[in-house]
Scaffold this motif. Structure first.
Motif, PDB file in Angstrom:
ATOM      1  N   ASN A 191      99.909  68.897 116.606  1.00 56.14           N
ATOM      2  CA  ASN A 191      99.761  67.793 117.549  1.00 56.14           C
ATOM      3  C   ASN A 191      99.476  66.536 116.756  1.00 56.14           C
ATOM      4  O   ASN A 191      98.848  66.608 115.694  1.00 56.14           O
ATOM      5  CB  ASN A 191      98.579  68.061 118.479  1.00 56.14           C
ATOM      6  N   PRO A 192      99.864  65.395 117.262  1.00 55.47           N
ATOM      7  CA  PRO A 192      99.589  64.170 116.495  1.00 55.47           C
ATOM      8  C   PRO A 192      98.098  63.850 116.392  1.00 55.47           C
ATOM      9  O   PRO A 192      97.635  63.403 115.349  1.00 55.47           O
ATOM     10  CB  PRO A 192     100.354  63.079 117.246  1.00 55.47           C
ATOM     11  N   SER A 213      94.741  75.391 121.675  1.00 58.07           N
ATOM     12  CA  SER A 213      96.048  75.165 121.059  1.00 58.07           C
ATOM     13  C   SER A 213      96.653  76.447 120.494  1.00 58.07           C
ATOM     14  O   SER A 213      97.736  76.865 120.889  1.00 58.07           O
ATOM     15  CB  SER A 213      95.931  74.103 119.961  1.00 58.07           C
ATOM     16  N   ALA A 214      95.954  77.086 119.561  1.00 63.55           N
ATOM     17  CA  ALA A 214      96.511  78.276 118.923  1.00 63.55           C
ATOM     18  C   ALA A 214      96.718  79.407 119.926  1.00 63.55           C
ATOM     19  O   ALA A 214      97.482  80.344 119.673  1.00 63.55           O
ATOM     20  CB  ALA A 214      95.620  78.737 117.776  1.00 63.55           C
ATOM     21  N   VAL A 215      96.060  79.320 121.063  1.00 65.91           N
ATOM     22  CA  VAL A 215      96.214  80.364 122.081  1.00 65.91           C
ATOM     23  C   VAL A 215      97.689  80.544 122.471  1.00 65.91           C
ATOM     24  O   VAL A 215      98.115  81.645 122.820  1.00 65.91           O
ATOM     25  CB  VAL A 215      95.336  80.034 123.319  1.00 65.91           C
ATOM     26  N   HIS A 216      98.482  79.480 122.366  1.00 67.18           N
ATOM     27  CA  HIS A 216      99.909  79.622 122.649  1.00 67.18           C
ATOM     28  C   HIS A 216     100.568  80.593 121.671  1.00 67.18           C
ATOM     29  O   HIS A 216     101.409  81.391 122.060  1.00 67.18           O
ATOM     30  CB  HIS A 216     100.608  78.260 122.589  1.00 67.18           C
ATOM     31  N   GLU A 217     100.194  80.508 120.382  1.00 70.12           N
ATOM     32  CA  GLU A 217     100.784  81.429 119.408  1.00 70.12           C
ATOM     33  C   GLU A 217     100.239  82.852 119.594  1.00 70.12           C
ATOM     34  O   GLU A 217     100.927  83.822 119.291  1.00 70.12           O
ATOM     35  CB  GLU A 217     100.506  80.948 117.974  1.00 70.12           C
ATOM     36  N   LEU A 218      99.011  82.971 120.075  1.00 70.91           N
ATOM     37  CA  LEU A 218      98.497  84.311 120.375  1.00 70.91           C
ATOM     38  C   LEU A 218      99.388  84.954 121.436  1.00 70.91           C
ATOM     39  O   LEU A 218      99.792  86.121 121.322  1.00 70.91           O
ATOM     40  CB  LEU A 218      97.044  84.234 120.858  1.00 70.91           C
ATOM     41  N   ASP A 219      99.701  84.176 122.474  1.00 70.60           N
ATOM     42  CA  ASP A 219     100.569  84.728 123.516  1.00 70.60           C
ATOM     43  C   ASP A 219     101.981  84.972 123.000  1.00 70.60           C
ATOM     44  O   ASP A 219     102.594  85.995 123.290  1.00 70.60           O
ATOM     45  CB  ASP A 219     100.612  83.788 124.725  1.00 70.60           C
ATOM     46  N   VAL A 220     102.504  84.021 122.232  1.00 69.06           N
ATOM     47  CA  VAL A 220     103.861  84.177 121.689  1.00 69.06           C
ATOM     48  C   VAL A 220     103.965  85.460 120.861  1.00 69.06           C
ATOM     49  O   VAL A 220     104.942  86.211 120.964  1.00 69.06           O
ATOM     50  CB  VAL A 220     104.238  82.947 120.825  1.00 69.06           C
ATOM     51  N   GLY A 236      87.685  63.629 112.357  1.00 68.89           N
ATOM     52  CA  GLY A 236      86.312  63.344 112.779  1.00 68.89           C
ATOM     53  C   GLY A 236      85.392  64.543 112.628  1.00 68.89           C
ATOM     54  O   GLY A 236      84.478  64.729 113.425  1.00 68.89           O
ATOM     55  N   GLY A 237      85.656  65.355 111.625  1.00 69.75           N
ATOM     56  CA  GLY A 237      84.743  66.464 111.357  1.00 69.75           C
ATOM     57  C   GLY A 237      85.230  67.827 111.810  1.00 69.75           C
ATOM     58  O   GLY A 237      84.640  68.848 111.470  1.00 69.75           O
ATOM     59  N   THR A 238      86.260  67.862 112.568  1.00 71.58           N
ATOM     60  CA  THR A 238      86.821  69.144 113.007  1.00 71.58           C
ATOM     61  C   THR A 238      87.425  69.910 111.828  1.00 71.58           C
ATOM     62  O   THR A 238      88.020  69.295 110.937  1.00 71.58           O
ATOM     63  CB  THR A 238      87.937  68.895 114.053  1.00 71.58           C
ATOM     64  N   GLN A 239      87.266  71.241 111.812  1.00 75.32           N
ATOM     65  CA  GLN A 239      87.977  72.078 110.838  1.00 75.32           C
ATOM     66  C   GLN A 239      89.437  72.106 111.266  1.00 75.32           C
ATOM     67  O   GLN A 239      89.829  72.891 112.133  1.00 75.32           O
ATOM     68  CB  GLN A 239      87.409  73.497 110.797  1.00 75.32           C
ATOM     69  N   ASP A 240      90.216  71.224 110.676  1.00 74.07           N
ATOM     70  CA  ASP A 240      91.591  71.027 111.093  1.00 74.07           C
ATOM     71  C   ASP A 240      92.400  70.609 109.885  1.00 74.07           C
ATOM     72  O   ASP A 240      92.035  69.618 109.245  1.00 74.07           O
ATOM     73  CB  ASP A 240      91.634  69.940 112.185  1.00 74.07           C
ATOM     74  N   PRO A 241      93.470  71.329 109.489  1.00 69.47           N
ATOM     75  CA  PRO A 241      94.062  72.482 110.172  1.00 69.47           C
ATOM     76  C   PRO A 241      93.240  73.761 110.004  1.00 69.47           C
ATOM     77  O   PRO A 241      92.259  73.782 109.251  1.00 69.47           O
ATOM     78  CB  PRO A 241      95.417  72.627 109.457  1.00 69.47           C
ATOM     79  N   GLN A 242      93.651  74.804 110.746  1.00 65.05           N
ATOM     80  CA  GLN A 242      93.147  76.155 110.566  1.00 65.05           C
ATOM     81  C   GLN A 242      94.356  77.055 110.319  1.00 65.05           C
ATOM     82  O   GLN A 242      95.468  76.727 110.713  1.00 65.05           O
ATOM     83  CB  GLN A 242      92.390  76.621 111.823  1.00 65.05           C
ATOM     84  N   PHE A 243      94.093  78.172 109.664  1.00 64.36           N
ATOM     85  CA  PHE A 243      95.213  79.064 109.343  1.00 64.36           C
ATOM     86  C   PHE A 243      94.850  80.487 109.787  1.00 64.36           C
ATOM     87  O   PHE A 243      93.982  81.126 109.190  1.00 64.36           O
ATOM     88  CB  PHE A 243      95.513  79.005 107.844  1.00 64.36           C
ATOM     89  N   LEU A 244      95.497  80.948 110.850  1.00 64.12           N
ATOM     90  CA  LEU A 244      95.200  82.248 111.439  1.00 64.12           C
ATOM     91  C   LEU A 244      96.174  83.306 110.922  1.00 64.12           C
ATOM     92  O   LEU A 244      97.379  83.035 110.803  1.00 64.12           O
ATOM     93  CB  LEU A 244      95.347  82.195 112.960  1.00 64.12           C
ATOM     94  N   PHE A 299      97.286  72.649 113.669  1.00 63.67           N
ATOM     95  CA  PHE A 299      96.877  71.369 113.072  1.00 63.67           C
ATOM     96  C   PHE A 299      96.964  70.323 114.182  1.00 63.67           C
ATOM     97  O   PHE A 299      98.047  69.877 114.549  1.00 63.67           O
ATOM     98  CB  PHE A 299      97.846  71.055 111.922  1.00 63.67           C
ATOM     99  N   VAL A 300      95.808  69.961 114.717  1.00 64.46           N
ATOM    100  CA  VAL A 300      95.816  69.131 115.926  1.00 64.46           C
ATOM    101  C   VAL A 300      95.712  67.633 115.652  1.00 64.46           C
ATOM    102  O   VAL A 300      95.769  66.828 116.581  1.00 64.46           O
ATOM    103  CB  VAL A 300      94.723  69.588 116.925  1.00 64.46           C
TER     104      VAL A 300
END
Ligand SMILES: [Mg+2]
Ligand SMILES: [Mg+2]
Ligand SMILES: [Mg+2]
Ligand SMILES: [Mg+2]
Lengths: 330, 330, 330, 330
Positions: D156-157, D172-179, D203-211, D226-227
Motif C-alpha cells: 500500500n502507498p 492487510s496480510a489477512v488477504h494473503e492468508l485467505d489467498v 512512524g514507528g510501525t514494523q513495516d514491511p513484515q515478512f511472513l 508493506f503498508v
C-alpha cells in the motif's frame, strides 16, 4: 599479430571507436589518428595509449605502420578516403554512408572491383546487434515461417531544427533500408513515403515520415522514422510471418517502481542502445571474418535512400532499379 | 603490454574463459594451459592460438612466460593453486569457491596478508553483470531510497539427482550470498533456512530451499534457490526500498508470438545469461583495475554458506560471527 | 424500471449478448428472441430465464412487451430490421455493419432524421474496451501531446479459405476505421491500401493487407489487418504523439514460465479479448446514456470501408468524400 | 425476481458496493441503507435510486422488504450484525474480517451451525479477481505441476502513522492468508514472521513484515506486506511448482513512453485494482451460487492472523492448531 589501426575523424563516433579498439577488442591497437581539429586528435591519441597523430589523412592511410583504416570523418569526405585505402590495398571500415551520392558509391565499387578483392566494410552496426541477429536467426530457422511484413520504428529525441526532409531519410532511415536488405537477403524494389502530420517540435521538418518498402519477394517493410520524438531514443521492429511474429524491443535488464509507475528506462541516444553492436562490429572487422556490410551494401543503401527521397517529394510509388550486383559482391 | 595468462583447468568454464581471453578481451593472450586430461588441455591450447601445454600446474604457475593465472579446476584444488600463485607473486583469478572450507579460505587470507598486497580475485561474475551493476547504481544513487529487502530467485533446470542438501547452498545460493554482501556493502549477520515442500524431480534433495539473510543494518535478503526447476535457468531479484523498488529480470531483446503465446525465451543455463558478465570480469582482471571479489569476499561467502548449511540442518536462526576484516581488505 | 429487450439473431454474438443481458447487466431482461433457426432461438430463450420466442422478427419489434431491440442477425438483414425499429420508435443496438452498403446506411440516416431523434446504436464495442478508453483519456488529457500517427495491428487466427479481399476490410478492418474516427474525433479523408506478400495459409485471399488512413487534421493511421495470422487473436495499437506514445496491448493478468519460455497467453478469438467491452457496451445501452456509435458512425464506417476497397483494387490513394454530417448527428 | 439488498455502513466500501449493485449487477436493487452518519446514508440511498434509509441497523436486518444484507460497517460491529442476519435467516455478505477475534468468529460458526444452513459470505474479494482465478485454474489444470512455493507481495502507498504492528497483519496480510488457503485448498499449519529493517516512513510501525506460511502439504507461502511502500498500490504473486511457475501481476492495458521511460501506471489503491473482483463477488452473491468465502474461511483467516501476530512478537515459528472443520463447512 595485433592489427595497427588508423582512425580518420575523432569526433563522437571516432573517439568511441578508438576507445573500444583500445579497451574492449582483442587483437587491435590504435596506431594513428587524424582529425582536422588537431587538439581533438591529440586527445584521442593520448587516451589510445599513445597513437601517432598524423597531420595528413592520406599519410596515415599510406603509412607502413598502419594495417587498416577506420573512417569516421564527415560524410562528404568518405569517398576520397575510402578510395585512398583501396589504392593503398588496406582494409577500411567506413561509417555510413559509404558516400552521400550514388555516383560516389559507384566509384568505390569500380575501384574495389579493379583492385580485385574486398577491402571495404560499411559501418551498418545493427547487423551486429544481438537483438537483430537473434531476429535473423529466428527467421532463418523458420521459427515463424515465411516473412510477410516488417514494422519498424526508429525514433530520436531531437534533431537540428529545420533539418532538410531528405536528411531524415539519408541520415536516419537509411539504417532500416540496410536492415531490410540484410534481414531478408534481398533487394528493395519499390518505395512509397507517406507524410503524417508533422510535429511542431521539428522546426519545419517533415517529421515523422512513414516509408513503405517492398522487397523483391513482396515483403512489405514499413518504417516510422521520427527524429524529434522527444521522449527518448528507440529502435524497435516486429517481423510478421506466416506462423507468428518476432518483436525486437531490447528492454534493459532492470525496471523501477516509483511514483505510481512501473518503468524501464529508454536510452537517450543510439550509443548506449548499440554499444554492444559497435564492439562486435569492430571485433569482427579486426578478426577479418567478413561479416559486415560490403561496398555493394553501402551503394544499395544510398541508392534506395535516393529513391525514397524522390518518393517523398512526388508522393508516388517509385520503383527502385538497382544495377546488377557486380561479380565481386555475389 | 599484453598479459600472458595461464589457465589451470580446461573444463567448461576454463575453456570458455580461454576463448574469451583469446577472442574478446583486449590486452591478453592465453600463454599456457594445464588440465589433468591432457587431450582436453591440448584442445584448449590449440584454439587459443598455440598456448603451451604444461604437464604440471605448479610449473605453469612459476613459469617466467606466465604473468597471471586463472584457476578453473575442481573446487578441492583451488586452495593449493591459489597459495602457489601467491607464493609466486602472481595475480590469480580463482573460480568460486575460493576454497570449500572456511579453514582453507583462512589460509589464503593469511598467505596474502603475509605477501602484503592483493593478488587474488574470486570469480563472482555477477558483480560484472550489467543488470546487477545497474541495480547497484540505482541503489547508490538513491533512486528508490534506503534499502529494506531483497527478494532473490535462482533457478537451474536440473541438478545431479540426490545432490546433497548442503551443496544447493554452497554451489548455487553462494552467488546470492555474495550478491547480498556486494550490493549492500555490508556483512550478513544472521541466517535462517526454510524447507518448502521438495520437488519430486530432485531425487531426494531438499529442493527448493528458502534462505533468509539479515545484513548488519537489518536489510532482509530472501533467496529461493531451486536447482531442479525444470523450465529453464533464471536469476532474478527485486530490491525493496523506502521510495520504490528495482527489479532485475534481464529480458532477452526479442519476443515471439506463436502458438497462442507471446513469449520470451529463457536461457538453458548460466553461461548465456552471464556471458557479458564473464567478458567484463576478465577484461577488468586483465586491466588490473581491481573491481572484483577479493579473497576476503571469497572467505566471507564460504563462511556464510557454512552458517546457512547449519541453519538448514537445525531449522533455527543462526548468527554469523565473521572475524574482523584483515587490514589488507579494508 | 427494467428494460425488456428483444434479440433478433441468436448465433454466437446474439447468444453472448443474451447471456450478458441476463447475467451481468443491471436493469435489463431478455423478453423476446427471434432466430430463423427456431431451435436455436428456443435455447437462447430458455437460458435467458424464459424469454418469449417470436416467430416473426417484425412482430418482435412491434410487440408492446419489447422496449428495445438488439440486432445480431446476418449483415444483409440489418437495414430492414433497423428501419422497422425506427418505424416502431424503439431504441436499437445493431451489430456492425449498420448495413453492408453505403446506400443502405443512408436510408437509415434518412429514416432516423425523419423520426427526429436518435434511436440507433451501432455495436462498435471497442469504444467501451477499457484499453481503448484509457488510450483516449490519455490523448484527451494531453499526456503525450498532439497526435501524429496511430499504428494498428489486427490479427485473427484463421478466416474462411478464399475469403474475398474486400471482406477483409469490410468485416475486420472496419473496426480500425471506427477506432480511428472515434479516437481522434474527426473524419478519415484519404486512404491507401498496400498489398504485402500474401500468406500461403489464406487460400488465395490478399492477406495481410496494409491500410494507410489520413484524418482531416493529417494524422496517419496505419492498419495491418491479417485474418489468417495463425498464432492467435490480437488487437494492438500505438499512438504516436508530439511528446510521447501510448501503446495498447492489453496483457492478461498472469504469465507462465514453462518449457524454456516466459509467456503470456493470447486469446483465441475476439470474444475473450472484448468480453468486458461487450458488457460495458450493453450496460451503457441499457442505461441510455448514449455513449455508443451512432447511425452516422455506422454510415461513415461503411463509407470509408468502401473507399478502402476501391483503393485496394486500384493501388492508388483515394480521397474519402463524406457528405456533410446531418444535423441530428452533430 | 430482483433481490432487495440492505447495506449497513456506507463509507467508502459500502458506497462502492451500493453503486455496483445499482449500476453493474444483474438482479439486485439496493432497498435499504443504514449508517451512523445519517447524511452519508441519505446520500448513498439517493444515488441508489431511492433506497429507504433505516434509523436502526437491526430494523434493516429484520425488515420484510430486505432479502439480504451487506455489512460494510466498522470491524467491531461485524459480529453482532452477522448474528442478527443469521437470526433473521437472511443471506449476509460481510466485509473482512468476519470478526476481529477468534472468539467472535467462533460464535458466528456456532450460530450458523445452529441455523443449519450457510447464510454467511465473507468479502475476500480476491477469490473473484480474474488474475487469481486464472492462477487457480492453471494450478488445478496441472499446467505447472505440483505446487511448492508461493511468493506474495502486497504493498500500500501509505498507512496511518504508527499503525500497530499487529494491524499490518490483521488488516492487510489477512488477504494473503485467505489467498493461500483458497489457492491450495488446504489449511496453514505453521507460521513465522521476520522483521526486515523498518521504513522511516511508517512512524514507528514494523513495516514491511515478512511472513512465512506453511500449508498442511508443506507448500511455503511467503508474504511481503508493506503498508507504507509510497510508490503505489500493488498486489503480485508467483506460484512455484514442479514444472514451472505462474506469475500474477495484472498489468494495465496501456503503457506510455514519455520522458525517458516506458511505463505502466500502478493503481493508487486497492479499489481500481480489484474493481472487477468486487463486481463479480457481488454478482455471484446475488446469484446465490455460493462461490465466496464461508464463515469457516472467515474464522480460519482470523485464527491464522492471530498466530502470525504471536509469531511476530516471539520471533519464533508457531504452529497453527485450527479446530476440526464443522460439518456445515466440509
Ligand atoms: Mg552507424
Ligand atoms: Mg562463477
Ligand atoms: Mg462488433
Ligand atoms: Mg475486502
Amino acid at each position: 599479430a595485433v592489427k595497427r589501426i588508423g582512425i580518420i575523424g575523432t569526433g563522437i563516433m571516432g573517439t568511441d571507436h578508438a576507445r573500444l579498439l583500445t579497451e574492449a577488442v582483442s587483437g587491435a591497437v590504435v596506431a594513428g589518428v587524424f582529425d582536422l581539429d588537431t587538439e581533438r586528435a591529440a586527445g584521442a591519441a593520448a587516451s589510445s595509449g599513445g597513437a601517432r597523430v598524423f597531420a595528413d589523412p592520406y599519410e596515415l592511410i599510406s603509412d607502413g605502420g598502419i594495417d587498416a583504416v577506420l573512417i569516421a570523418s564527415s560524410d562528404a569526405t568518405h569517398e576520397a578516403f575510402v578510395l585512398a585505402c583501396i589504392e593503398a590495398g588496406k582494409p577500411v571500415l567506413c561509417e555510413k554512408p559509404l558516400a552521400p551520392t550514388v555516383e560516389g558509391c559507384a566509384r568505390i565499387l569500380e575501384a574495389e572491383t579493379a583492385h580485385g578483392s574486398r577491402l571495404v566494410t560499411v559501418g551498418f552496426m545493427r547487423r551486429y546487434d544481438p537483438g537483430y541477429t537473434d531476429l535473423k536467426t529466428l527467421l532463418k530457422d523458420g521459427a515463424v515461417g515465411a516473412p510477410l511484413m516488417l514494422h519498424n520504428v526508429h525514433r530520436n529525441p531531437a534533431a537540428v531544427p529545420g533539418l532538410p526532409d531528405a536528411a531524415v531519410i539519408t541520415n536516419s532511415a537509411v539504417h532500416e533500408l540496410d536492415v531490410t536488405r540484410w534481414l531478408f537477403d534481398e533487394e528493395i524494389v519499390e518505395v512509397t513515403v507517406h507524410r503524417p502530420r508533422a510535429t511542431a517540435q521539428g522546426g519545419g521538418t517533415q517529421d515523422p515520415q512513414f516509408l513503405i518498402l517492398r522487397t523483391a519477394s513482396g515483403v512489405l517493410s514499413d518504417v516510422e522514422i521520427f527524429v524529434n520524438a522527444r521522449y527518448g531514443y528507440e529502435v524497435r521492429c516486429e517481423l510478421v510471418a506466416e506462423a507468428g511474429t518476432v518483436t525486437l524491443d531490447a528492454p534493459p535488464p532492470t525496471s523501477v517502481r516509483r511514483g505510481g509507475l512501473h518503468a524501464r528506462e529508454l536510452p537517450g541516444d543510439w550509443r548506449p542502445r548499440f554499444a554492444e553492436a559497435y564492439r562486435l562490429e569492430l571485433q569482427d572487422w579486426i578478426d577479418g571474418t567478413g561479416g559486415g556490410a560490403t561496398a555493394w551494401d553501402g551503394f544499395a543503401a544510398t541508392f534506395v535512400a535516393q529513391a525514397c527521397v524522390a518518393a517523398l517529394e512526388s508522393g508516388e510509388r517509385h520503383s527502385v532499379d538497382l544495377p546488377p550486383v557486380p561479380a565481386l559482391y555475389r
